[in-house]
Design a protein around this motif. Structure first.
Motif, PDB file in Angstrom:
ATOM      1  N   THR A   1      85.713 135.150  57.658  1.00 52.64           N
ATOM      2  CA  THR A   1      84.435 135.310  58.353  1.00 52.64           C
ATOM      3  C   THR A   1      83.358 134.467  57.688  1.00 52.64           C
ATOM      4  OG1 THR A   1      85.057 137.557  59.009  1.00 52.64           O
ATOM      5  CG2 THR A   1      82.712 136.984  59.097  1.00 52.64           C
ATOM      6  N   GLU A   2      83.393 134.391  56.375  1.00 56.86           N
ATOM      7  CA  GLU A   2      82.409 133.588  55.639  1.00 56.86           C
ATOM      8  C   GLU A   2      82.531 132.105  55.977  1.00 56.86           C
ATOM      9  OE1 GLU A   2      81.096 132.651  50.994  1.00 56.86           O
ATOM     10  OE2 GLU A   2      82.562 134.228  51.446  1.00 56.86           O
ATOM     11  N   ASP A   3      83.763 131.643  56.196  1.00 59.31           N
ATOM     12  CA  ASP A   3      83.954 130.236  56.544  1.00 59.31           C
ATOM     13  C   ASP A   3      83.211 129.856  57.811  1.00 59.31           C
ATOM     14  OD1 ASP A   3      85.644 129.393  54.442  1.00 59.31           O
ATOM     15  OD2 ASP A   3      87.392 130.269  55.429  1.00 59.31           O
ATOM     16  N   LEU A   4      83.093 130.796  58.733  1.00 53.90           N
ATOM     17  CA  LEU A   4      82.492 130.493  60.022  1.00 53.90           C
ATOM     18  C   LEU A   4      81.014 130.151  59.930  1.00 53.90           C
ATOM     19  CD1 LEU A   4      84.189 133.211  62.268  1.00 53.90           C
ATOM     20  CD2 LEU A   4      84.929 130.867  61.834  1.00 53.90           C
ATOM     21  N   THR A   5      80.381 130.494  58.812  1.00 52.24           N
ATOM     22  CA  THR A   5      78.961 130.163  58.671  1.00 52.24           C
ATOM     23  C   THR A   5      78.734 128.654  58.642  1.00 52.24           C
ATOM     24  OG1 THR A   5      79.085 130.272  56.249  1.00 52.24           O
ATOM     25  CG2 THR A   5      78.506 132.307  57.419  1.00 52.24           C
ATOM     26  N   ALA A   6      79.768 127.879  58.300  1.00 56.79           N
ATOM     27  CA  ALA A   6      79.643 126.419  58.304  1.00 56.79           C
ATOM     28  C   ALA A   6      79.447 125.872  59.710  1.00 56.79           C
ATOM     29  CB  ALA A   6      80.881 125.782  57.663  1.00 56.79           C
ATOM     30  N   TRP A   7      79.761 126.682  60.721  1.00 58.75           N
ATOM     31  CA  TRP A   7      79.600 126.261  62.112  1.00 58.75           C
ATOM     32  C   TRP A   7      78.338 126.842  62.746  1.00 58.75           C
ATOM     33  CZ3 TRP A   7      85.394 127.542  63.348  1.00 58.75           C
ATOM     34  CH2 TRP A   7      86.211 126.534  62.809  1.00 58.75           C
ATOM     35  N   ASP A   8      77.527 127.547  61.964  1.00 56.62           N
ATOM     36  CA  ASP A   8      76.264 128.072  62.479  1.00 56.62           C
ATOM     37  C   ASP A   8      75.172 127.016  62.333  1.00 56.62           C
ATOM     38  OD1 ASP A   8      77.261 130.518  63.168  1.00 56.62           O
ATOM     39  OD2 ASP A   8      76.742 131.467  61.257  1.00 56.62           O
ATOM     40  N   PRO A   9      74.350 126.804  63.358  1.00 55.33           N
ATOM     41  CA  PRO A   9      73.278 125.805  63.247  1.00 55.33           C
ATOM     42  C   PRO A   9      72.358 126.038  62.052  1.00 55.33           C
ATOM     43  CG  PRO A   9      73.529 126.530  65.510  1.00 55.33           C
ATOM     44  CD  PRO A   9      74.403 127.434  64.688  1.00 55.33           C
ATOM     45  N   ALA A  10      72.121 127.304  61.717  1.00 50.95           N
ATOM     46  CA  ALA A  10      71.163 127.600  60.654  1.00 50.95           C
ATOM     47  C   ALA A  10      71.751 127.444  59.257  1.00 50.95           C
ATOM     48  CB  ALA A  10      70.627 129.022  60.819  1.00 50.95           C
ATOM     49  N   THR A  11      73.080 127.505  59.140  1.00 51.00           N
ATOM     50  CA  THR A  11      73.703 127.516  57.809  1.00 51.00           C
ATOM     51  C   THR A  11      74.752 126.431  57.626  1.00 51.00           C
ATOM     52  OG1 THR A  11      75.251 129.199  58.627  1.00 51.00           O
ATOM     53  CG2 THR A  11      73.311 129.971  57.428  1.00 51.00           C
ATOM     54  N   GLY A  12      74.904 125.544  58.592  1.00 54.01           N
ATOM     55  CA  GLY A  12      75.912 124.493  58.504  1.00 54.01           C
ATOM     56  C   GLY A  12      75.420 123.281  57.738  1.00 54.01           C
ATOM     57  N   LEU A  13      75.373 122.144  58.398  1.00 50.72           N
ATOM     58  CA  LEU A  13      74.927 120.911  57.751  1.00 50.72           C
ATOM     59  C   LEU A  13      73.417 120.959  57.538  1.00 50.72           C
ATOM     60  CD1 LEU A  13      75.705 118.059  56.750  1.00 50.72           C
ATOM     61  CD2 LEU A  13      75.162 117.237  59.060  1.00 50.72           C
ATOM     62  N   THR A  14      72.987 120.955  56.291  1.00 51.93           N
ATOM     63  CA  THR A  14      71.564 121.004  55.973  1.00 51.93           C
ATOM     64  C   THR A  14      70.965 119.604  56.017  1.00 51.93           C
ATOM     65  OG1 THR A  14      71.905 120.709  53.602  1.00 51.93           O
ATOM     66  CG2 THR A  14      71.980 122.974  54.463  1.00 51.93           C
ATOM     67  N   LEU A  15      69.631 119.551  56.092  1.00 52.11           N
ATOM     68  CA  LEU A  15      68.949 118.258  56.061  1.00 52.11           C
ATOM     69  C   LEU A  15      69.200 117.543  54.746  1.00 52.11           C
ATOM     70  CD1 LEU A  15      65.513 118.968  57.760  1.00 52.11           C
ATOM     71  CD2 LEU A  15      67.270 117.367  58.532  1.00 52.11           C
ATOM     72  N   ASP A  16      69.253 118.288  53.668  1.00 55.33           N
ATOM     73  CA  ASP A  16      69.492 117.669  52.371  1.00 55.33           C
ATOM     74  C   ASP A  16      70.873 117.040  52.319  1.00 55.33           C
ATOM     75  OD1 ASP A  16      68.712 117.240  49.508  1.00 55.33           O
ATOM     76  OD2 ASP A  16      70.494 118.478  49.179  1.00 55.33           O
ATOM     77  N   ALA A  17      71.883 117.770  52.819  1.00 54.86           N
ATOM     78  CA  ALA A  17      73.240 117.216  52.836  1.00 54.86           C
ATOM     79  C   ALA A  17      73.313 115.998  53.753  1.00 54.86           C
ATOM     80  CB  ALA A  17      74.236 118.285  53.283  1.00 54.86           C
ATOM     81  N   ALA A  18      72.652 116.083  54.917  1.00 57.68           N
ATOM     82  CA  ALA A  18      72.649 114.952  55.852  1.00 57.68           C
ATOM     83  C   ALA A  18      72.007 113.725  55.231  1.00 57.68           C
ATOM     84  CB  ALA A  18      71.920 115.340  57.136  1.00 57.68           C
ATOM     85  N   ASP A  19      70.972 113.948  54.436  1.00 59.59           N
ATOM     86  CA  ASP A  19      70.259 112.840  53.811  1.00 59.59           C
ATOM     87  C   ASP A  19      71.133 112.078  52.827  1.00 59.59           C
ATOM     88  OD1 ASP A  19      67.883 111.344  53.598  1.00 59.59           O
ATOM     89  OD2 ASP A  19      67.346 112.375  51.737  1.00 59.59           O
ATOM     90  N   HIS A  20      72.181 112.725  52.322  1.00 61.75           N
ATOM     91  CA  HIS A  20      73.104 112.061  51.418  1.00 61.75           C
ATOM     92  C   HIS A  20      74.264 111.402  52.162  1.00 61.75           C
ATOM     93  CE1 HIS A  20      71.009 114.723  48.555  1.00 61.75           C
ATOM     94  NE2 HIS A  20      71.317 113.801  47.663  1.00 61.75           N
ATOM     95  N   MET A  21      74.345 111.616  53.462  1.00 62.90           N
ATOM     96  CA  MET A  21      75.455 111.068  54.243  1.00 62.90           C
ATOM     97  C   MET A  21      75.101 109.737  54.907  1.00 62.90           C
ATOM     98  SD  MET A  21      76.957 114.552  56.031  1.00 62.90           S
ATOM     99  CE  MET A  21      78.229 113.664  56.954  1.00 62.90           C
ATOM    100  N   VAL A  22      73.894 109.644  55.495  1.00 61.92           N
ATOM    101  CA  VAL A  22      73.479 108.414  56.182  1.00 61.92           C
ATOM    102  C   VAL A  22      72.036 108.100  55.814  1.00 61.92           C
ATOM    103  CG1 VAL A  22      75.086 108.791  58.097  1.00 61.92           C
ATOM    104  CG2 VAL A  22      72.741 109.641  58.267  1.00 61.92           C
ATOM    105  N   GLU A  23      71.544 106.977  56.323  1.00 64.44           N
ATOM    106  CA  GLU A  23      70.216 106.506  55.966  1.00 64.44           C
ATOM    107  C   GLU A  23      69.157 107.054  56.932  1.00 64.44           C
ATOM    108  OE1 GLU A  23      72.733 104.345  56.902  1.00 64.44           O
ATOM    109  OE2 GLU A  23      73.547 104.263  54.862  1.00 64.44           O
ATOM    110  N   ASN A  24      67.913 107.086  56.438  1.00 63.31           N
ATOM    111  CA  ASN A  24      66.746 107.366  57.272  1.00 63.31           C
ATOM    112  C   ASN A  24      66.850 108.677  58.048  1.00 63.31           C
ATOM    113  OD1 ASN A  24      65.998 104.793  56.388  1.00 63.31           O
ATOM    114  ND2 ASN A  24      66.771 103.808  58.242  1.00 63.31           N
ATOM    115  N   VAL A  25      67.389 109.699  57.404  1.00 60.41           N
ATOM    116  CA  VAL A  25      67.629 110.967  58.080  1.00 60.41           C
ATOM    117  C   VAL A  25      66.317 111.629  58.495  1.00 60.41           C
ATOM    118  CG1 VAL A  25      68.378 113.361  57.660  1.00 60.41           C
ATOM    119  CG2 VAL A  25      69.888 111.454  57.098  1.00 60.41           C
ATOM    120  N   VAL A  26      66.293 112.139  59.741  1.00 65.69           N
ATOM    121  CA  VAL A  26      65.163 112.936  60.216  1.00 65.69           C
ATOM    122  C   VAL A  26      65.632 114.273  60.794  1.00 65.69           C
ATOM    123  CG1 VAL A  26      63.671 110.967  60.676  1.00 65.69           C
ATOM    124  CG2 VAL A  26      65.234 111.761  62.459  1.00 65.69           C
ATOM    125  N   GLY A  27      66.927 114.458  60.923  1.00 70.40           N
ATOM    126  CA  GLY A  27      67.438 115.706  61.482  1.00 70.40           C
ATOM    127  C   GLY A  27      68.947 115.666  61.605  1.00 70.40           C
TER     128      GLY A  27
END
Length: 448
Positions: free
Chosen positions: A54-80
């Motif tokens: 059940t805890e694993d499923l939180t990775a698929w929740d919009p509020a608890t999945g990919l964070t802006l901080d994590a996204a900022d480390h994946m690609v450039e010029n992140v805004v969302g």
């Protein structure tokens, strides 16, 4: 290259999956009535029938999945971050093992169609898959070569030296059984000159392989140019992964499809796609509807996979369908698909995106070969489902219900209003935004 257990036993270049060993998580992918379950009930179903908690499923929740901080480390010029619906296909049995398949797609009916085709194939044992070794190519282009034919021979004479130098770049890959398997040298005629193009053939194990082969190509480009007596230019992988193939086949009972006439019409429809590029483009898109959804869900490179798919479709000089449809001696439909499948479990978004990590866990796999074969099975199921619709009711009727719901939501309908508005539009065969708004207004006034 992934650690841990594997259900694969390998013979030469061919790897085949075996059943989960005793004690592994038991999965039943046959789940009737999925569309009638709530999201919470579907989540509970996933937890019961996969290694996910059940805890694993939180990775698929919009509020608890990919964070802006994590996204900022994946690609450039992140805004969302952009949300894509993630569902799962049911009913899949692949090489005797049931599996729930995560699929990320914005297109209605894709997941339901794959699940339905898998249900039909299930009665005949499901999907059977195989694959080649995970071989990728890197290209090194030499320009300004005075004697291309002789340069080719010189480079081939230095084969062992160049392979050794390339393998020095990735000791871990060598330790895990991968590395350069061979060198090819191609002479490519272009306006003004003939290019000498060296191909490194590399077993990349459980990686997609781009970083590994690019590093190797960079490392030996200067030496190859010295031997060829030219100037090195491009040194990069090819996404035409024609040595890294995955295959799937399945039998679909005629009575489940709607009868022998439907089987005949599906075969006729597929035959047109083999000989007509205009039909083949849409036919192949049907397969990639399923393929891309699983590739995206697992954090792999959708563009690389689709480039490999379509370049394979034109390998004989004319764009054609990659799936094949036949009728067996009993009148049932036999479908098969062989396609390049360059996907990995190490590196890239697969390792850093929390949703992709859970998708891989859901599949209960430990090798990229397993993932590739599941993806091709889903692509085959998707293609079968699409042709069945075309051979019977036509594509618009199949899409109508889901499209109507989307239009109803766009008009502002919520909760039970969505069902009432969409049902009216389907009955009237008037699925339009302005009509949805009119019906919604009537519903809210209590007139329907």
């Amino acid at each position: 290259m992934s650690a841990g257990r594997s259900r694969f036993t390998c013979h030469r270049a061919l790897c085949r999956p075996t059943r989960s060993e005793a004690g592994a998580h038991m999965v039943n992918s046959r789940i009737p009535g999925l569309k009638n379950l709530t999201i919470e009930q579907r989540r509970e179903t996933v937890v019961r029938n996969s290694p996910l908690s059940t805890e694993d499923l939180t990775a698929w929740d919009p509020a608890t999945g990919l964070t802006l901080d994590a996204a900022d480390h994946m690609v450039e010029n992140v805004v969302g971050v952009l949300g894509i619906p993630l569902g799962f296909a049911a009913n899949f049995t692949i090489n005797g093992r049931d599996v729930l398949v995560p699929m990320a797609t914005e297109e209605p009916s894709v997941i339901a169609a794959a699940s339905n085709a898998a249900r039909i194939a299930r009665a005949s044992g499901g999907f059977f898959t195989s694959s080649t070794a995970p071989l990728m190519r890197a290209q090194i282009q030499l320009v300004d070569v005075a004697d291309p034919a002789a340069a080719r021979v010189r480079i081939l004479e230095a084969r062992d030296e160049l392979i050794a130098a390339a393998n020095e770049q990735d000791p871990m890959l060598i330790q895990l059984g991968g590395g350069v398997r061979d060198i090819e040298v191609h002479l490519v005629d272009a306006p003004g000159q003939t290019y000498v193009v060296l191909h490194l053939i590399v077993d990349v194990r459980d990686a997609m392989g781009a970083n590994a082969v690019n590093t190797m190509a960079e490392a030996i480009a200067e030496r190859a140019a010295q031997i060829g007596q030219g100037r090195p230019l491009l040194r990069i992988l090819s996404n035409k992964a024609d040595l890294r193939l995955a295959r799937a086949r399945a039998v679909f009972a005629a009575d489940e499809l709607g009868g022998t006439e439907i089987v005949d019409d599906i075969v006729h429809s597929a035959a047109l796609a083999v000989v007509d590029p205009y039909r083949a483009a849409t036919h192949n898109k049907g397969a990639t509807n399923g393929i891309t959804a699983v590739v995206l869900a697992t954090g792999n490179d959708t563009r690389a996979v689709e480039a490999g798919f379509h370049s394979h479709a034109v390998r004989d000089g004319r764009y054609t369908a990659l799936t094949r449809f036949e009728k067996d001696a009993d009148g049932n439909l036999v479908a098969s698909l062989e396609v390049p499948m360059a996907v990995g479990l190490v590196g890239g978004a697969t390792k850093v995106h929390p949703a992709a990590q859970r998708a891989v866990k859901m599949l209960d796999i430990t090798t990229a070969t397993e993932l590739a074969e599941i993806i091709v099975a889903v692509g085959l199921a998707q293609n079968v489902a699409g042709l069945r619709v075309l051979a019977t009711e036509g594509v618009q009727r199949g899409h109508m219900g889901l499209h109507a719901r989307n239009v109803a939501v766009t008009a502002g309908a919520t909760g039970k209003e969505i069902d009432r508005v969409s049902a009216r539009m389907v009955a009237e065969k008037a699925i339009r935004a302005e009509r949805a708004a009119e019906i919604l207004a009537e519903v809210r006034r209590g007139q329907s």
